[in-house]
Design an enzyme around this catalytic site. Sequence first.
Site, PDB file in Angstrom:
ATOM      1  N   ASP A   1       0.849  -1.193   0.000  1.00 40.43           N
ATOM      2  CA  ASP A   1       0.000   0.000   0.000  1.00 40.43           C
ATOM      3  C   ASP A   1       0.883   1.241   0.000  1.00 40.43           C
ATOM      4  O   ASP A   1       2.029   1.198   0.480  1.00 40.43           O
ATOM      5  CB  ASP A   1      -0.929   0.017   1.216  1.00 40.43           C
ATOM      6  CG  ASP A   1      -1.953   1.142   1.127  1.00 40.43           C
ATOM      7  OD1 ASP A   1      -2.599   1.294   0.073  1.00 40.43           O
ATOM      8  OD2 ASP A   1      -2.103   1.890   2.110  1.00 40.43           O
TER       9      ASP A   1
ATOM     10  N   GLU B   1       0.784   5.776   0.439  1.00 37.22           N
ATOM     11  CA  GLU B   1       0.095   7.046   0.671  1.00 37.22           C
ATOM     12  C   GLU B   1       0.804   8.084  -0.195  1.00 37.22           C
ATOM     13  O   GLU B   1       2.030   7.995  -0.414  1.00 37.22           O
ATOM     14  CB  GLU B   1       0.137   7.452   2.149  1.00 37.22           C
ATOM     15  CG  GLU B   1      -0.551   6.480   3.086  1.00 37.22           C
ATOM     16  CD  GLU B   1      -2.046   6.357   2.856  1.00 37.22           C
ATOM     17  OE1 GLU B   1      -2.644   7.286   2.266  1.00 37.22           O
ATOM     18  OE2 GLU B   1      -2.614   5.330   3.272  1.00 37.22           O
TER      19      GLU B   1
ATOM     20  N   GLU C   1      -6.594  17.640   0.988  1.00 39.26           N
ATOM     21  CA  GLU C   1      -7.432  16.443   1.072  1.00 39.26           C
ATOM     22  C   GLU C   1      -6.600  15.208   1.392  1.00 39.26           C
ATOM     23  O   GLU C   1      -7.014  14.350   2.179  1.00 39.26           O
ATOM     24  CB  GLU C   1      -8.199  16.236  -0.245  1.00 39.26           C
ATOM     25  CG  GLU C   1      -9.189  17.333  -0.584  1.00 39.26           C
ATOM     26  CD  GLU C   1      -8.534  18.550  -1.246  1.00 39.26           C
ATOM     27  OE1 GLU C   1      -9.252  19.533  -1.501  1.00 39.26           O
ATOM     28  OE2 GLU C   1      -7.302  18.508  -1.503  1.00 39.26           O
TER      29      GLU C   1
ATOM     30  N   HIS D   1      -5.579   6.915   7.538  1.00 36.03           N
ATOM     31  CA  HIS D   1      -5.005   5.922   6.635  1.00 36.03           C
ATOM     32  C   HIS D   1      -3.498   5.915   6.809  1.00 36.03           C
ATOM     33  O   HIS D   1      -2.852   6.964   6.834  1.00 36.03           O
ATOM     34  CB  HIS D   1      -5.346   6.273   5.182  1.00 36.03           C
ATOM     35  CG  HIS D   1      -6.758   5.999   4.817  1.00 36.03           C
ATOM     36  ND1 HIS D   1      -7.146   4.944   4.009  1.00 36.03           N
ATOM     37  CD2 HIS D   1      -7.893   6.648   5.159  1.00 36.03           C
ATOM     38  CE1 HIS D   1      -8.453   4.964   3.872  1.00 36.03           C
ATOM     39  NE2 HIS D   1      -8.940   5.989   4.557  1.00 36.03           N
TER      40      HIS D   1
ATOM     41  N   ASP E   1      -2.804  -0.271   6.766  1.00 36.60           N
ATOM     42  CA  ASP E   1      -3.702  -0.723   5.702  1.00 36.60           C
ATOM     43  C   ASP E   1      -3.199  -2.001   5.051  1.00 36.60           C
ATOM     44  O   ASP E   1      -3.993  -2.875   4.685  1.00 36.60           O
ATOM     45  CB  ASP E   1      -3.851   0.380   4.649  1.00 36.60           C
ATOM     46  CG  ASP E   1      -4.730   1.531   5.123  1.00 36.60           C
ATOM     47  OD1 ASP E   1      -5.220   1.462   6.265  1.00 36.60           O
ATOM     48  OD2 ASP E   1      -4.915   2.497   4.369  1.00 36.60           O
TER      49      ASP E   1
END
Length: 236
Positions: free
Chosen positions: A7, A9, A52, A152, A157
């Site tokens: 994963d 970010e 965001e 997150h 995750d």
Amino acid sequence: MRQIVLDTETTGLDPAQGHRVVELACVEMDNRSLTGRHLHLYLNPDRDSDPEALAVHGLTTEFLSAHPRFEDVAHQLVEYVKDAEVIIHNAAFDVKFLNAELSRAGLPAFETLCAKITDSLLHARELHPGKRNSLDALCERYGISNAHRTLHGALLDSELLADVWLAMTRGQDALLMDFAEETAGGGPGMRVERFDASVLRVVPAGADELQAHEAYLADLDKAAGGPCVWRALQAS
């Protein structure tokens, strides 16, 4: 095959607009067991995250500025995923960013570095068509606690997705009647999933039970005026 759950970010949604990877995590499974040999990297993107994106992962520019740039640690990722199947939820998004980072570092595309890329989101959609298949939704569906997930994070995750993936692909060990989800018509429905008979414990009949069974068959023979169906099957 060795499997890696991955994963990322990022600072935003599109690497073509200059957005970068800020966190990368890989969780290793061998023979469907978690090994604990994780790869977890925070990365300096040399830019701010979109508001965001920052609200999603909470990794500030100040925090990330103390960490290495992707090109400085890219070799760790290359070595880690070599010859492995890499499992990613919504793989197109992460692979797009990884390919952009690898290209900046003068390295080949991510899909050439590993043996296979599997999109767990596509797999979930095949298993649960018409249902929500986000990571949170899958955790709820498979009874995996994500109560500690307030932001997150790539490592958390990845760990959750590894648990979800094992649950999604293990095969069912019972017939599940699910009245919680609704059918397409809007009413409660029943979902019967795969049943793995190999998990059932085999209990051999005891001597008394075998004797009682023989007595029962003898009574059937007598009532039928000849061998009953069970006897005929045994003789065939």
